[in-house]
Motif scaffolding. Structure first.
Motif, PDB file in Angstrom:
ATOM      1  N   UNK A  34       0.815  -1.217   0.000  1.00  0.00           N
ATOM      2  CA  UNK A  34       0.000   0.000   0.000  1.00  0.00           C
ATOM      3  C   UNK A  34       0.851   1.271   0.000  1.00  0.00           C
ATOM      4  N   UNK A  35       2.154   1.118  -0.277  1.00  0.00           N
ATOM      5  CA  UNK A  35       3.003   2.320  -0.395  1.00  0.00           C
ATOM      6  C   UNK A  35       2.468   3.162  -1.536  1.00  0.00           C
ATOM      7  N   UNK A  41       0.740   2.727   6.473  1.00  0.00           N
ATOM      8  CA  UNK A  41       1.570   1.515   6.462  1.00  0.00           C
ATOM      9  C   UNK A  41       2.148   1.317   5.072  1.00  0.00           C
ATOM     10  N   UNK A  42       3.107   0.403   4.982  1.00  0.00           N
ATOM     11  CA  UNK A  42       3.676   0.020   3.693  1.00  0.00           C
ATOM     12  C   UNK A  42       3.059  -1.271   3.166  1.00  0.00           C
ATOM     13  N   UNK A  43       2.628  -2.121   4.087  1.00  0.00           N
ATOM     14  CA  UNK A  43       2.161  -3.445   3.702  1.00  0.00           C
ATOM     15  C   UNK A  43       0.990  -3.877   4.574  1.00  0.00           C
ATOM     16  N   UNK A  44      -0.033  -4.412   3.927  1.00  0.00           N
ATOM     17  CA  UNK A  44      -1.136  -5.048   4.644  1.00  0.00           C
ATOM     18  C   UNK A  44      -1.010  -6.540   4.407  1.00  0.00           C
ATOM     19  N   UNK A  93       0.602  -3.907   8.727  1.00  0.00           N
ATOM     20  CA  UNK A  93      -0.650  -4.102   9.459  1.00  0.00           C
ATOM     21  C   UNK A  93      -1.193  -5.473   9.073  1.00  0.00           C
ATOM     22  N   UNK A  94      -1.510  -6.264  10.081  1.00  0.00           N
ATOM     23  CA  UNK A  94      -1.969  -7.628   9.863  1.00  0.00           C
ATOM     24  C   UNK A  94      -3.445  -7.731  10.231  1.00  0.00           C
ATOM     25  N   UNK A 112      -7.582  -2.897  -4.041  1.00  0.00           N
ATOM     26  CA  UNK A 112      -7.250  -3.085  -5.455  1.00  0.00           C
ATOM     27  C   UNK A 112      -8.030  -2.137  -6.362  1.00  0.00           C
ATOM     28  N   UNK A 113      -9.049  -1.461  -5.832  1.00  0.00           N
ATOM     29  CA  UNK A 113      -9.898  -0.591  -6.651  1.00  0.00           C
ATOM     30  C   UNK A 113      -9.077   0.463  -7.382  1.00  0.00           C
ATOM     31  N   UNK A 114      -8.202   1.160  -6.704  1.00  0.00           N
ATOM     32  CA  UNK A 114      -7.380   2.192  -7.339  1.00  0.00           C
ATOM     33  C   UNK A 114      -6.497   1.624  -8.426  1.00  0.00           C
TER      34      UNK A 114
END
Length: 126
Positions: A34-35, A41-44, A93-94, A112-114
């Motif tokens: 998600x960067x 956060x950088x990662x989900x 974030x988990x 994923x929409x964007x």
């Protein structure tokens, strides 16, 4: 912290999370970078558990592995109900969820929409 050091620490934290999820047999593990989409956060990382007890155990294991890696969670939410437990580790974030809750909220689709809109506009312009 330099960009390389931040990337290294995020990668190490990601590996600790993946190891914890693997240790307790989390199902359908997905990672979403998600960067550039959010500053939170950088990662989900999204995973499913087979029952409320399994969801809680997986989240507890993520916390344990993160602490071993030197990262204290900023917060853990949803442990009481154990249908959806969020573990905030800062750059990672988990989300650990029951399958029906995961399907209902559709976090993978939401993030994923964007991407799809950008892909569609790139195709229509090109």
């Amino acid at each position: 912290m330099s960009p390389n050091a931040k990337a290294d620490s995020t990668a190490a934290l990601r590996q600790s999370v993946i190891d914890a999820l693997d240790e307790l047999k989390a199902k359908d593990v997905r990672e979403i970078d998600v960067r550039g989409k959010t500053s939170i956060a950088d990662l989900l990382v999204i995973a499913s558990g087979t029952s409320g007890r399994h969801v809680k155990s997986i989240a507890d294991e993520v916390v344990k592995f993160a602490k071993k890696a030197g990262v204290m969670p900023l917060g853990v939410e949803g442990e009481q109900e154990a249908e959806w437990v969020l573990v905030d580790l800062g750059d990672v974030i988990v989300h650990v969820m029951l399958p029906r809750i995961r399907e209902f909220y559709g976090l993978e689709r939401l993030w994923a929409v964007g991407d799809r809109e950008q892909d569609a506009s790139a195709v229509s312009v090109g």
